[in-house]
Design a protein around this motif. Structure first.
Motif, mmCIF file in Angstrom:
data_model
loop_
_atom_site.group_PDB
_atom_site.id
_atom_site.type_symbol
_atom_site.label_atom_id
_atom_site.label_comp_id
_atom_site.label_asym_id
_atom_site.label_seq_id
_atom_site.Cartn_x
_atom_site.Cartn_y
_atom_site.Cartn_z
ATOM 1 N N MET A 1 -38.000 31.155 18.393
ATOM 2 C CA MET A 1 -37.919 29.803 18.874
ATOM 3 C C MET A 1 -36.570 29.639 19.563
ATOM 4 S SD MET A 1 -37.953 26.306 16.631
ATOM 5 C CE MET A 1 -36.647 26.834 15.576
ATOM 6 N N ARG A 2 -36.587 29.044 20.744
ATOM 7 C CA ARG A 2 -35.371 28.780 21.493
ATOM 8 C C ARG A 2 -35.246 27.280 21.696
ATOM 9 N NH1 ARG A 2 -35.872 31.077 27.057
ATOM 10 N NH2 ARG A 2 -36.418 28.972 27.598
ATOM 11 N N GLN A 3 -34.020 26.762 21.721
ATOM 12 C CA GLN A 3 -33.804 25.335 21.864
ATOM 13 C C GLN A 3 -32.933 25.066 23.081
ATOM 14 O OE1 GLN A 3 -32.296 23.823 18.082
ATOM 15 N NE2 GLN A 3 -32.629 25.864 17.334
ATOM 16 N N GLU A 4 -33.202 23.950 23.751
ATOM 17 C CA GLU A 4 -32.391 23.528 24.878
ATOM 18 C C GLU A 4 -32.035 22.066 24.707
ATOM 19 O OE1 GLU A 4 -34.395 24.119 28.554
ATOM 20 O OE2 GLU A 4 -34.433 26.282 28.341
ATOM 21 N N LEU A 5 -30.823 21.722 25.090
ATOM 22 C CA LEU A 5 -30.380 20.336 25.064
ATOM 23 C C LEU A 5 -30.540 19.754 26.450
ATOM 24 C CD1 LEU A 5 -28.881 17.940 23.782
ATOM 25 C CD2 LEU A 5 -26.748 19.090 24.384
ATOM 26 N N GLN A 6 -31.199 18.605 26.531
ATOM 27 C CA GLN A 6 -31.358 17.896 27.793
ATOM 28 C C GLN A 6 -30.311 16.794 27.874
ATOM 29 O OE1 GLN A 6 -33.552 18.813 30.137
ATOM 30 N NE2 GLN A 6 -34.153 20.494 28.825
ATOM 31 N N PRO A 7 -29.937 16.363 29.069
ATOM 32 C CA PRO A 7 -28.960 15.273 29.206
ATOM 33 C C PRO A 7 -29.423 14.010 28.494
ATOM 34 C CG PRO A 7 -29.486 16.239 31.336
ATOM 35 C CD PRO A 7 -30.419 16.844 30.343
ATOM 36 N N ALA A 8 -28.459 13.262 27.986
ATOM 37 C CA ALA A 8 -28.769 12.018 27.281
ATOM 38 C C ALA A 8 -29.360 11.005 28.246
ATOM 39 C CB ALA A 8 -27.505 11.459 26.635
ATOM 40 N N PHE A 19 -37.980 22.793 22.559
ATOM 41 C CA PHE A 19 -38.163 23.989 21.750
ATOM 42 C C PHE A 19 -39.184 24.877 22.450
ATOM 43 C CE2 PHE A 19 -36.707 20.733 18.899
ATOM 44 C CZ PHE A 19 -35.827 21.400 18.063
ATOM 45 N N HIS A 20 -38.822 26.125 22.670
ATOM 46 C CA HIS A 20 -39.702 27.097 23.309
ATOM 47 C C HIS A 20 -40.214 28.058 22.236
ATOM 48 C CE1 HIS A 20 -38.338 25.803 27.280
ATOM 49 N NE2 HIS A 20 -37.130 25.725 26.734
ATOM 50 N N PHE A 21 -41.497 28.373 22.302
ATOM 51 C CA PHE A 21 -42.095 29.282 21.330
ATOM 52 C C PHE A 21 -43.265 29.992 21.979
ATOM 53 C CE2 PHE A 21 -44.002 25.127 20.947
ATOM 54 C CZ PHE A 21 -45.353 25.362 20.830
ATOM 55 N N GLN A 22 -43.770 31.006 21.303
ATOM 56 C CA GLN A 22 -44.933 31.752 21.789
ATOM 57 C C GLN A 22 -46.008 31.729 20.721
ATOM 58 O OE1 GLN A 22 -43.782 35.732 22.756
ATOM 59 N NE2 GLN A 22 -42.457 35.103 24.435
ATOM 60 N N ILE A 23 -47.262 31.676 21.174
ATOM 61 C CA ILE A 23 -48.390 31.828 20.264
ATOM 62 C C ILE A 23 -49.323 32.885 20.844
ATOM 63 C CG2 ILE A 23 -48.285 29.510 19.292
ATOM 64 C CD1 ILE A 23 -50.538 28.673 21.109
ATOM 65 N N THR A 24 -50.074 33.518 19.971
ATOM 66 C CA THR A 24 -51.018 34.526 20.445
ATOM 67 C C THR A 24 -52.294 33.840 20.893
ATOM 68 O OG1 THR A 24 -51.853 34.888 18.215
ATOM 69 C CG2 THR A 24 -50.094 36.345 18.968
ATOM 70 N N ARG A 29 -49.744 37.029 24.286
ATOM 71 C CA ARG A 29 -48.829 35.946 23.926
ATOM 72 C C ARG A 29 -48.743 34.933 25.052
ATOM 73 N NH1 ARG A 29 -43.764 38.125 20.538
ATOM 74 N NH2 ARG A 29 -44.901 39.552 19.205
ATOM 75 N N GLN A 30 -48.654 33.674 24.672
ATOM 76 C CA GLN A 30 -48.524 32.594 25.641
ATOM 77 C C GLN A 30 -47.256 31.803 25.337
ATOM 78 O OE1 GLN A 30 -50.619 31.927 28.290
ATOM 79 N NE2 GLN A 30 -51.563 33.853 27.721
ATOM 80 N N ALA A 31 -46.501 31.508 26.370
ATOM 81 C CA ALA A 31 -45.284 30.713 26.219
ATOM 82 C C ALA A 31 -45.643 29.239 26.147
ATOM 83 C CB ALA A 31 -44.353 30.974 27.393
ATOM 84 N N CYS A 32 -44.985 28.529 25.259
ATOM 85 C CA CYS A 32 -45.189 27.093 25.107
ATOM 86 C C CYS A 32 -43.832 26.434 24.910
ATOM 87 C CB CYS A 32 -46.046 26.787 23.883
ATOM 88 S SG CYS A 32 -47.677 27.520 23.907
ATOM 89 N N SER A 33 -43.787 25.149 25.167
ATOM 90 C CA SER A 33 -42.575 24.392 24.876
ATOM 91 C C SER A 33 -42.970 22.993 24.447
ATOM 92 C CB SER A 33 -41.647 24.346 26.091
ATOM 93 O OG SER A 33 -42.250 23.656 27.151
ATOM 94 N N VAL A 34 -42.144 22.412 23.616
ATOM 95 C CA VAL A 34 -42.353 21.043 23.164
ATOM 96 C C VAL A 34 -41.009 20.329 23.235
ATOM 97 C CG1 VAL A 34 -42.073 21.605 20.713
ATOM 98 C CG2 VAL A 34 -43.339 19.577 21.357
ATOM 99 N N LYS A 35 -41.023 19.105 23.767
ATOM 100 C CA LYS A 35 -39.802 18.315 23.880
ATOM 101 C C LYS A 35 -39.810 17.245 22.795
ATOM 102 C CE LYS A 35 -37.025 15.720 27.154
ATOM 103 N NZ LYS A 35 -36.912 15.269 28.545
ATOM 104 N N VAL A 36 -38.720 17.162 22.056
ATOM 105 C CA VAL A 36 -38.587 16.217 20.958
ATOM 106 C C VAL A 36 -37.412 15.284 21.259
ATOM 107 C CG1 VAL A 36 -38.115 15.973 18.488
ATOM 108 C CG2 VAL A 36 -39.491 17.893 19.303
ATOM 109 N N GLN A 37 -37.653 13.979 21.194
ATOM 110 C CA GLN A 37 -36.585 12.996 21.338
ATOM 111 C C GLN A 37 -36.006 12.723 19.956
ATOM 112 O OE1 GLN A 37 -35.517 11.554 24.235
ATOM 113 N NE2 GLN A 37 -36.961 12.800 25.383
ATOM 114 N N ALA A 38 -34.709 12.943 19.796
ATOM 115 C CA ALA A 38 -34.068 12.731 18.504
ATOM 116 C C ALA A 38 -32.585 12.445 18.708
ATOM 117 C CB ALA A 38 -34.247 13.969 17.625
ATOM 118 N N PRO A 39 -31.960 11.824 17.709
ATOM 119 C CA PRO A 39 -30.548 11.503 17.841
ATOM 120 C C PRO A 39 -29.637 12.737 17.798
ATOM 121 C CG PRO A 39 -31.446 10.560 15.809
ATOM 122 C CD PRO A 39 -32.561 11.238 16.529
#
Length: 76
Positions: A1-8, A19-24, A29-39
């Protein structure tokens, strides 16, 4: 799992963490990403881990529905 910070954003209290991840899928394998809004990164990571079953299900559904190499998920 890889994480990236986006500008505020303009509100100043929440940041988008990707968060970047792979699933079979079909033996590959397929690349996926999910963006989470959090403080902060700790809350974003906690949300990602606690909601992994839902995130994985959405990613697999997206892969079945669309034949794309990268699936981007937006989780509220």
């Amino acid at each position: 799992m890889r994480q990236e910070l986006q500008p505020a954003d303009d509100t100043g209290d929440r940041v988008g963490y990707t968060f970047h991840f792979q699933i079979t899928n079909r033996g590959g394998r397929q690349a996926c990403s999910v963006k989470v809004q959090a403080p902060n990164i700790h809350d974003a990571t906690q949300f990602f881990r606690q909601n992994w079953p839902m995130i994985e299900s959405m990613a697999r559904e997206g892969l079945a529905k669309f034949d794309r190499n990268v699936i981007n998920l937006a989780v509220p």
